[in-house]
Design an enzyme around this catalytic site. Structure first.
Site, short mmCIF file in Angstrom:
data_model
loop_
_atom_site.label_atom_id
_atom_site.label_comp_id
_atom_site.label_asym_id
_atom_site.label_seq_id
_atom_site.Cartn_x
_atom_site.Cartn_y
_atom_site.Cartn_z
N CYS A 1 0.83 -1.21 0.00
CA CYS A 1 0.00 0.00 0.00
C CYS A 1 0.86 1.26 0.00
O CYS A 1 0.37 2.34 -0.25
CB CYS A 1 -0.95 0.00 1.20
SG CYS A 1 -0.10 0.03 2.78
N ASP B 1 2.29 2.65 2.53
CA ASP B 1 2.19 3.45 3.75
C ASP B 1 3.44 3.28 4.62
O ASP B 1 4.02 2.20 4.68
CB ASP B 1 0.95 3.05 4.55
CG ASP B 1 -0.33 3.47 3.83
OD1 ASP B 1 -0.20 4.14 2.78
OD2 ASP B 1 -1.42 3.14 4.29
N CYS C 1 -2.72 5.73 5.26
CA CYS C 1 -4.18 5.79 5.24
C CYS C 1 -4.72 6.20 6.61
O CYS C 1 -3.99 6.24 7.61
CB CYS C 1 -4.74 4.43 4.85
SG CYS C 1 -4.60 3.22 6.16
N CYS D 1 -3.11 -2.47 8.59
CA CYS D 1 -2.65 -1.16 9.06
C CYS D 1 -2.28 -1.26 10.54
O CYS D 1 -1.30 -0.64 10.97
CB CYS D 1 -3.74 -0.10 8.86
SG CYS D 1 -4.58 -0.21 7.26
#
Ligand code: FES
Length: 139
Positions: free
Chosen positions: A34, A36, A59, A103
């Site tokens: 992703c 991140d 995010c 996450c």
């Protein structure tokens, strides 16, 4: 609602954002999929986490989970911080959608990476204490 009140709160009003100058441990973790990135700074005195700050380029769930992770380890012992799991972060946030669980793993691993760095800086091999830092690629 996809996100709990707590997630929205920690996303719009994240706790402990920033950097610590001369931190005792700094950990940076990225998820290649992703893109991140989280950076975690720890101040440690007498095996206690006296301060913690983070910066997350990612995010909303990454911001919320890093914020909650800092709240959960602040003022705690290193041992307690080592026991912090991503599930504990998710529970403290009243849940996350399944596609956002990774996450929370990033937040858990960022704490561990910072603790690893702390031991490395003291000339102690972190692997037997902290284990290998793993970043989940999935979801
Ligand atoms: Fe990757 Fe949230 S989408 S950390």
């Amino acid at each position: 609602m996809l996100y709990s009140e707590k997630v929205l709160d920690h996303f719009s009003n994240p706790r402990n954002v920033g950097e610590i100058e001369n931190a005792d441990g700094v950990g940076e973790i990225g998820n290649a999929k992703c893109g991140d990135i989280m950076k975690m700074y720890l101040k440690i005195d007498d095996d206690k986490i006296t301060d913690v700050k983070f910066k997350t380029f990612g995010c909303g769930a990454a911001v919320a989970t890093s914020s909650m992770a800092t709240e959960l380890i602040k003022g705690k012992s290193i041992d307690d911080a080592l026991k912090l799991t991503n599930q504990a972060v998710v529970e403290a946030l009243d849940g996350l959608p399944a596609v956002k669980i990774h996450c929370s793993v990033l937040a858990e691993q960022a704490v561990r990476a910072a603790l690893s760095d702390y031991y490395t800086k003291q000339g102690i091999d972190p692997v037997p204490i902290v284990g290998e830092i793993k970043v989940p690629e999935e979801e």
